[in-house]
Write a protein that holds these residues in place. Structure first.
Motif, PDB file in Angstrom:
ATOM      1  N   CYS A  84      -1.270  86.922  33.594  1.00 26.59           N
ATOM      2  CA  CYS A  84      -0.259  87.549  32.740  1.00 26.59           C
ATOM      3  C   CYS A  84       1.102  87.407  33.412  1.00 26.59           C
ATOM      4  O   CYS A  84       1.288  87.832  34.550  1.00 26.59           O
ATOM      5  CB  CYS A  84      -0.590  89.021  32.508  1.00 26.59           C
ATOM      6  SG  CYS A  84       0.670  89.822  31.504  1.00 26.59           S
ATOM      7  N   CYS A  86       3.759  88.193  31.361  1.00 31.75           N
ATOM      8  CA  CYS A  86       4.563  88.926  30.383  1.00 31.75           C
ATOM      9  C   CYS A  86       5.487  89.881  31.155  1.00 31.75           C
ATOM     10  O   CYS A  86       5.475  89.893  32.386  1.00 31.75           O
ATOM     11  CB  CYS A  86       3.614  89.669  29.438  1.00 31.75           C
ATOM     12  SG  CYS A  86       4.320  89.959  27.826  1.00 31.75           S
ATOM     13  N   PHE A  87       6.245  90.705  30.446  1.00 27.59           N
ATOM     14  CA  PHE A  87       7.355  91.396  31.096  1.00 27.59           C
ATOM     15  C   PHE A  87       6.966  92.146  32.370  1.00 27.59           C
ATOM     16  O   PHE A  87       7.479  91.860  33.453  1.00 27.59           O
ATOM     17  CB  PHE A  87       8.048  92.345  30.115  1.00 27.59           C
ATOM     18  CG  PHE A  87       9.282  92.930  30.699  1.00 27.59           C
ATOM     19  CD1 PHE A  87      10.432  92.170  30.851  1.00 27.59           C
ATOM     20  CD2 PHE A  87       9.277  94.233  31.164  1.00 27.59           C
ATOM     21  CE1 PHE A  87      11.569  92.705  31.430  1.00 27.59           C
ATOM     22  CE2 PHE A  87      10.416  94.770  31.754  1.00 27.59           C
ATOM     23  CZ  PHE A  87      11.557  94.011  31.879  1.00 27.59           C
ATOM     24  N   THR A  88       6.049  93.091  32.275  1.00 32.46           N
ATOM     25  CA  THR A  88       5.742  93.923  33.448  1.00 32.46           C
ATOM     26  C   THR A  88       5.121  93.089  34.562  1.00 32.46           C
ATOM     27  O   THR A  88       5.533  93.174  35.726  1.00 32.46           O
ATOM     28  CB  THR A  88       4.789  95.076  33.057  1.00 32.46           C
ATOM     29  OG1 THR A  88       5.360  95.783  31.961  1.00 32.46           O
ATOM     30  CG2 THR A  88       4.575  96.023  34.214  1.00 32.46           C
ATOM     31  N   CYS A  89       4.112  92.300  34.218  1.00 29.34           N
ATOM     32  CA  CYS A  89       3.468  91.474  35.250  1.00 29.34           C
ATOM     33  C   CYS A  89       4.451  90.480  35.843  1.00 29.34           C
ATOM     34  O   CYS A  89       4.461  90.242  37.055  1.00 29.34           O
ATOM     35  CB  CYS A  89       2.254  90.749  34.671  1.00 29.34           C
ATOM     36  SG  CYS A  89       0.844  91.826  34.376  1.00 29.34           S
ATOM     37  N   CYS A 125       0.786  89.937  27.443  1.00 27.75           N
ATOM     38  CA  CYS A 125       0.317  91.225  27.981  1.00 27.75           C
ATOM     39  C   CYS A 125      -1.182  91.424  27.722  1.00 27.75           C
ATOM     40  O   CYS A 125      -1.665  91.283  26.612  1.00 27.75           O
ATOM     41  CB  CYS A 125       1.106  92.369  27.350  1.00 27.75           C
ATOM     42  SG  CYS A 125       0.581  93.976  27.963  1.00 27.75           S
ATOM     43  N   LEU A 126      -1.889  91.751  28.796  1.00 24.93           N
ATOM     44  CA  LEU A 126      -3.337  91.948  28.716  1.00 24.93           C
ATOM     45  C   LEU A 126      -3.693  93.429  28.632  1.00 24.93           C
ATOM     46  O   LEU A 126      -4.866  93.798  28.722  1.00 24.93           O
ATOM     47  CB  LEU A 126      -4.020  91.304  29.932  1.00 24.93           C
ATOM     48  CG  LEU A 126      -3.909  89.769  29.972  1.00 24.93           C
ATOM     49  CD1 LEU A 126      -4.286  89.231  31.348  1.00 24.93           C
ATOM     50  CD2 LEU A 126      -4.773  89.129  28.898  1.00 24.93           C
ATOM     51  N   GLY A 127      -2.675  94.266  28.472  1.00 26.16           N
ATOM     52  CA  GLY A 127      -2.930  95.692  28.244  1.00 26.16           C
ATOM     53  C   GLY A 127      -3.292  96.468  29.500  1.00 26.16           C
ATOM     54  O   GLY A 127      -3.910  97.528  29.393  1.00 26.16           O
ATOM     55  N   ALA A 128      -2.931  95.963  30.647  1.00 27.53           N
ATOM     56  CA  ALA A 128      -3.228  96.686  31.890  1.00 27.53           C
ATOM     57  C   ALA A 128      -1.986  96.671  32.778  1.00 27.53           C
ATOM     58  O   ALA A 128      -2.062  96.456  33.980  1.00 27.53           O
ATOM     59  CB  ALA A 128      -4.418  96.055  32.598  1.00 27.53           C
ATOM     60  N   CYS A 129      -0.828  96.924  32.162  1.00 29.71           N
ATOM     61  CA  CYS A 129       0.456  96.753  32.852  1.00 29.71           C
ATOM     62  C   CYS A 129       0.579  97.628  34.095  1.00 29.71           C
ATOM     63  O   CYS A 129       1.332  97.290  35.010  1.00 29.71           O
ATOM     64  CB  CYS A 129       1.608  97.081  31.912  1.00 29.71           C
ATOM     65  SG  CYS A 129       1.441  96.385  30.280  1.00 29.71           S
ATOM     66  N   VAL A 134      -1.795  90.937  36.456  1.00 27.83           N
ATOM     67  CA  VAL A 134      -3.200  90.932  36.060  1.00 27.83           C
ATOM     68  C   VAL A 134      -3.671  89.505  35.795  1.00 27.83           C
ATOM     69  O   VAL A 134      -2.950  88.706  35.199  1.00 27.83           O
ATOM     70  CB  VAL A 134      -3.380  91.782  34.781  1.00 27.83           C
ATOM     71  CG1 VAL A 134      -4.819  91.744  34.315  1.00 27.83           C
ATOM     72  CG2 VAL A 134      -2.944  93.212  35.024  1.00 27.83           C
TER      73      VAL A 134
END
Ligand code: FES
Length: 175
Positions: A84, A86-89, A125-129, A134
């Protein structure tokens, strides 16, 4: 014998899934997943097998298989690893880790290592930010808070043919 066939046990599983829904169309996604786990990819003959098994047009099954990124119509490496970014990762080390992976593992343009063992892709996003960054393996095992050292351990396990142990969401941040 047709190389692409479900066993009696797999057919029974698929029929049990169909019984849960008002129409057989609703069973396309879980049946595709069973097929992908068995054959590794959803090539045209596998799509046809799923369609025949469910009694649906191949075009319908193909439409579902090509829409969702979790379905692989063409496998490019033995193990699929999705990082991931995406933004947070991405902000928590994912972007640097992606650069590290590309350089140290010498990925080709399709994200595959020279030995064909690992196929890397960036994921949304894999939903575990909260445990960024992740990594997802084969769409069914998540590795949290990945860094180069943890990644190397994961790759070693995969080289031995083992999926890393399941990491519980309840113990991933023990403090
Ligand atoms: S941004 Fe990576 S899991 Fe949400």
């Amino acid at each position: 014998m047709n190389a692409y066939a479900f066993t009696a046990e797999e057919r029974a599983r698929i029929e049990a899934i169909c019984q849960k829904y008002p129409t057989r169309q609703s069973a396309v996604m879980p049946t595709l997943w069973i097929a992908q786990e068995k054959f590794g990819e959803l090539s045209p003959p596998v799509i046809r097998l799923v369609a025949e098994t469910l009694g649906l047009p191949s075009a319908h099954v193909e439409g579902v298989a090509t829409f969702y990124t979790m379905y692989l119509t063409q496998r490019k490496g033995k193990w699929l690893l999705e990082l991931c970014t995406c933004f947070t990762c991405g902000e928590c080390g994912g972007r640097e880790l992606w650069d590290y992976i590309q350089t140290t593992l010498q990925l080709n343009d399709e994200g595959v290592t020279p030995d064909g063992l690992f196929w890397f892709r960036e994921a949304e996003c894999l939903g575990a930010c909260d445990t960024a960054p992740v990594l997802q393996i084969e769409g069914r095992r998540m590795v949290f808070s990945v860094n180069p050292e943890k990644l190397e351990k994961v790759l070693e396990q995969l080289r031995r043919g083992e999926l890393p142990a399941f990491e519980s969401v309840f113990i991933r941040n023990p403090e």
